[in-house]
Motif scaffolding. Structure first.
Motif, PDB file in Angstrom:
ATOM      1  N   GLN A  36     -89.276  72.071   0.626  1.00 37.46           N
ATOM      2  CA  GLN A  36     -90.019  72.963   1.419  1.00 37.46           C
ATOM      3  C   GLN A  36     -89.091  73.554   2.443  1.00 37.46           C
ATOM      4  O   GLN A  36     -89.616  74.933   2.856  1.00 37.46           O
ATOM      5  CB  GLN A  36     -91.157  72.317   1.971  1.00 37.46           C
ATOM      6  N   GLU A  37     -88.627  72.989   3.168  1.00 36.02           N
ATOM      7  CA  GLU A  37     -87.777  73.504   4.402  1.00 36.02           C
ATOM      8  C   GLU A  37     -86.780  74.583   3.713  1.00 36.02           C
ATOM      9  O   GLU A  37     -86.646  75.707   4.305  1.00 36.02           O
ATOM     10  CB  GLU A  37     -86.800  72.477   5.048  1.00 36.02           C
ATOM     11  N   GLU A  38     -85.810  74.305   2.695  1.00 33.85           N
ATOM     12  CA  GLU A  38     -85.170  75.204   2.069  1.00 33.85           C
ATOM     13  C   GLU A  38     -85.738  76.261   1.694  1.00 33.85           C
ATOM     14  O   GLU A  38     -85.378  77.432   1.941  1.00 33.85           O
ATOM     15  CB  GLU A  38     -84.422  74.492   0.903  1.00 33.85           C
ATOM     16  N   ALA A  39     -86.998  75.975   1.159  1.00 32.28           N
ATOM     17  CA  ALA A  39     -87.852  77.492   0.601  1.00 32.28           C
ATOM     18  C   ALA A  39     -88.062  78.183   1.734  1.00 32.28           C
ATOM     19  O   ALA A  39     -88.110  79.522   1.875  1.00 32.28           O
ATOM     20  CB  ALA A  39     -89.055  76.749  -0.356  1.00 32.28           C
ATOM     21  N   GLN A  40     -88.313  77.656   2.908  1.00 32.35           N
ATOM     22  CA  GLN A  40     -88.779  78.291   4.052  1.00 32.35           C
ATOM     23  C   GLN A  40     -87.763  78.993   4.610  1.00 32.35           C
ATOM     24  O   GLN A  40     -87.930  80.470   4.918  1.00 32.35           O
ATOM     25  CB  GLN A  40     -89.335  77.478   5.174  1.00 32.35           C
ATOM     26  N   LEU A  41     -86.672  78.494   4.677  1.00 29.75           N
ATOM     27  CA  LEU A  41     -85.318  79.181   5.175  1.00 29.75           C
ATOM     28  C   LEU A  41     -84.928  80.457   4.274  1.00 29.75           C
ATOM     29  O   LEU A  41     -84.742  81.556   4.489  1.00 29.75           O
ATOM     30  CB  LEU A  41     -84.018  78.369   5.408  1.00 29.75           C
ATOM     31  N   ALA A  42     -85.243  80.005   2.865  1.00 30.41           N
ATOM     32  CA  ALA A  42     -84.692  81.308   1.997  1.00 30.41           C
ATOM     33  C   ALA A  42     -85.763  82.306   2.002  1.00 30.41           C
ATOM     34  O   ALA A  42     -85.381  83.692   1.939  1.00 30.41           O
ATOM     35  CB  ALA A  42     -84.912  80.534   0.386  1.00 30.41           C
ATOM     36  N   GLU A  43     -86.892  81.974   2.296  1.00 35.76           N
ATOM     37  CA  GLU A  43     -88.168  83.036   2.425  1.00 35.76           C
ATOM     38  C   GLU A  43     -87.685  83.834   3.560  1.00 35.76           C
ATOM     39  O   GLU A  43     -87.793  84.997   3.605  1.00 35.76           O
ATOM     40  CB  GLU A  43     -89.482  82.433   2.512  1.00 35.76           C
ATOM     41  N   GLU A  44     -87.186  83.179   4.728  1.00 34.97           N
ATOM     42  CA  GLU A  44     -86.982  84.216   5.761  1.00 34.97           C
ATOM     43  C   GLU A  44     -85.887  84.753   5.784  1.00 34.97           C
ATOM     44  O   GLU A  44     -85.627  86.084   5.956  1.00 34.97           O
ATOM     45  CB  GLU A  44     -86.480  82.965   7.060  1.00 34.97           C
TER      46      GLU A  44
END
Ligand SMILES: O=C(O)CCC(=O)C(=O)O
Ligand SMILES: [Fe+2]
Length: 704
Positions: free
Chosen positions: A278-286
């Motif tokens: 989830q964290e990775e996805a959040q970073l990727a999204e940002e």
């Protein structure tokens, strides 16, 4: 309501009598329907209908009698509505069901036609769409029946809307009557006519869901309290079983999707993994939000800003599938590349008088920009290979310009990432980050960088022709026959041609299969840089190959201009030979030659080449004496040659820039080599125009 006329009443009675006699086989309801139809119809139709239904021959008298009576009463049909003095029909109350073919029932049936004055007979024709059931058994005796009997039409009867006798076999398969269910034992389709009860085929009990047939429900009267309790418990269990799945399904969105921490179904390890993703996805999204992909369609003159939504979808949906964000986005990109991306553009650094036309002073208005500044290039087409010489040229140029000075060492591999200003021929300007694959073998650039210096990559045919013309005009060459078959054409190559040759060799030399320093073995490097055209000469095996061992590169082809120069100089040599030595057979001394190999050597100031024979071409070529043609450009060289492999016995001749030496025929296998390079002897105009490094460029053409 249908009120029967006198004729109608007579017809009804007569038909019922015939039924009893067995002449016709109708039940009372069918007879009633038949009569009511006749009463409504005109006499002719009524006659036809009766004839069809009961058979003219059987009941000729009845039909005739009915029609006579109709005529006598003024041929009036029955009327709906209140009785107007005529007899009315009351549905007969029967003890038996009237069924076709059952004489017994018909005989026993007690149908009565009452006089309108005594008891109104009414057929209720308002049956509607519902199936109307006539009770199989009436407890009321003759004359005691209710006056609510239902009238039915024949059509209704035949359509199955009327159930004649509950339980009587019916073959309609629920096409005429409503479906009750299938027999669970034999599969028989049971219709409403047959109804629940024993199956008419196999005898098994047929019940529909929730059946109360025969009072089964509640029919078992518990004999004791405990039985009653057991019964209640059983009912509760059955009910529980029936509804358990509905009652036990829990839709817990919260723990299923949102609350990873408190999700009872996940192990600690799984929770940690999901949180990490989830964290990775959040970073990727940002990162995605910050990233803007701009695709520049230079040909279509469009700039397309593309959101990388496809990748987002993949990242989001695959969060539970494992793998890192990078892996997932790579996978996504593999599936669907951005369709707007300009794949593999070719970057060209044009120069004045090249194929893009004359240069303009203003780069903004230039259609083929020539005065490009640092990191500027012209985009030529939409396709390029990363190992394409064009890209190499571009990067070489840029790398050198970055250093802003002479590079005396071997050419450095290009930076892997560069920023490039692009100009389309429609004056579109943009910036582009790009990557270039590094070459395995380090390329050698025969020309030193010079600020603002441009070089031609692909001169037009016109330029080639011009160069050839100027060659003929400028040449003031002298021809010397050094040995039989060894001819020196002094300054045979014009200035323009020399420039052209240098530029082409530079261009090819920094590309794949370009200049490299060959070696005979581990410790023995040759004292020169070499590039093979047409076929690769391998120094270790001393043979010609398709690819070179050092980096598996294929040799570039021989430019057509070079081939035509060779052909032209051979013509000149033969001509000169004929003048000098009129006795010799010129084609034996200088045979026809079609070069398919060209070894391009660049000797730096310390360069040299030992005495050797050119003996790796085919035996045939050597035996025929097909000549080797050698072009010299740049610094002069001490060329030694002789019939023996002995430097002391060898002759020496100075080969200068523009000289062409040919050895063929009887001298095809002479020993020869380069003793030394004479420093600073290259023509100044050549250096100015090409920025050729200090040293000598030599091309030897051969035919394998
Ligand atoms: O450089 C020269 O002039 C001679 C070159 C040569 O002999 C060769 O490449 O085989
Ligand atoms: Fe040679």
């Amino acid at each position: 309501m249908i009120i029967l006329s006198g004729a109608g009443t007579w017809l009804q009675k007569s038909l019922l009598d015939e039924c009893r006699n067995g002449t016709i086989q109708f039940d009372a309801d069918v007879v009633n329907s038949l009569v009511s139809y006749c009463e409504r119809a005109p006499p002719s139709d009524a006659k036809e209908y009766l004839s069809n239904m009961i058979g003219e021959r059987n009941c000729e008298d009845i039909i005739a009698g009915y029609l006579q009576r109709r005529e006598a009463q003024g041929d009036r049909g029955v009327e709906d509505g209140p009785h107007n003095g005529m007899q009315i029909y009351v549905k007969p109350q029967t003890n038996e069901v009237w069924s076709a073919g059952s004489k017994r029932n018909m005989r026993n049936s007690q149908t009565r036609v009452l006089d309108s004055s005594s008891d109104s007979s009414v057929i209720d024709a308002s049956i509607g769409g519902e199936t109307t059931e006539i009770p199989p058994k009436s407890k009321s005796g003759p004359g005691k029946g209710k006056k609510t009997g239902k009238g039915i039409s024949l059509a209704e009867a035949t359509e199955g809307k009327i159930i004649m006798a509950r339980g009587a076999p019916c073959q309609c398969q629920a096409t005429r009557h409503k479906l009750v269910t299938n027999c669970l034992s034999c599969g028989r389709i049971v219709c409403a006519q047959e109804g629940e009860g024993p199956c008419n085929f196999c005898g098994a009990l047929v019940l529909k869901e929730g059946s109360t047939y025969a009072g089964l429900e509640g029919s078992i009267v518990p004999r004791s309290d405990s039985e009653a309790a057991a019964q209640a418990f059983k009912d509760r269990l059955v009910e529980y079983g029936r509804t358990s799945s509905q009652r036990t399904t829990v839709i817990d969105d919260q723990s299923d999707y949102f609350q990873v921490d408190e999700n009872a179904w996940l192990s600690e390890e799984e929770k940690r993994a999901i949180l990490k993703r989830q964290e990775e996805a959040q970073l990727a999204e940002e990162a995605r939000k910050k990233k803007v992909v701009v695709s520049i369609d230079l040909l279509g003159r469009k700039v397309v800003m593309a959101n990388d939504t496809e990748n987002d979808v993949c990242i989001n949906t695959s969060i539970l599938d494992g793998g890192t964000v990078a892996e997932r986005s790579t996978a996504a990109a593999r599936i669907k590349p951005n369709p707007y991306i300009l794949e593999n553009p070719v970057f060209v650094i044009p120069q004045q008088h090249n194929e893009f036309g004359p240069a303009s002073k203003s780069r903004r208005s230039a259609r083929g920009p020539s005065n490009l500044h640092r990191n500027e290039a012209f985009i030529k087409t939409g396709r390029v290979q990363h190992d394409d010489p064009f890209v190499y040229v571009l990067n070489t140029n840029m790398a050198e310009r970055d250093n802003e000075g002479m590079i005396n060492t071997a050419w450095k591999t290009p930076k892997t990432k560069e920023r490039l200003n692009l100009f389309s021929n429609e004056d579109t300007e943009c910036m582009l980050d790009f990557e270039v694959k590094e070459s395995e073998a380090s390329a050698f650039d025969i020309c030193a960088p010079q600020q603002g210096k441009k070089f031609s990559l692909s001169p037009s045919l016109l330029a080639e022709k011009q160069a050839q013309r100027s060659q003929r005009i400028e040449t003031s060459s002298a021809t010397s026959i050094l040995m039989p078959g060894v001819v020196l054409l002094k300054r045979w190559l014009s200035k323009d041609i020399q420039v052209e040759i240098v530029e082409r060799c530079r261009y090819l030399g920094i590309g794949p299969g370009g200049f490299y320093q060959p070696s005979y073995g581990a410790e023995s490097k040759m004292h020169l840089y070499m590039m093979c055209l047409g076929m690769q000469w391998e120094p270790t095996t001393k043979s010609y190959e398709k690819k070179r061992s050092v980096d598996d590169a294929s040799p570039p082809g021989i430019p057509p201009l070079f081939e035509s120069l060779v052909a032209q100089c051979l013509r000149d040599v033969r001509h000169a030979y004929a003048v000098e030595d009129s006795c010799s057979n010129i084609l034996e001394t200088i045979p026809e030659m079609h070069p398919n190999i060209c070894l391009v050597n660049f000797y730096e100031r310390s360069g040299k080449l030992g005495l050797h024979q050119d003996r790796d071409e085919s035996l045939e070529s050597r035996q025929q004496g097909i000549p080797v043609v050698s072009f010299s450009i740049g610094d002069s060289a001490e060329f030694i040659y002789g019939i023996e492999r002995d430097v002391d016995l060898a002759d020496t001749v100075i080969l200068e820039s523009g000289d062409v030496l040919i050895f063929g025929g009887p001298s095809r296998m002479i020993y020869h080599g380069i003793l030394s390079i004479l420093p600073q002897t290259a023509p100044s105009w050549l250096i100015e125009r090409t920025n050729l490094r200090p040293g000598r460029l030599n091309l030897t053409f051969r035919q394998f």
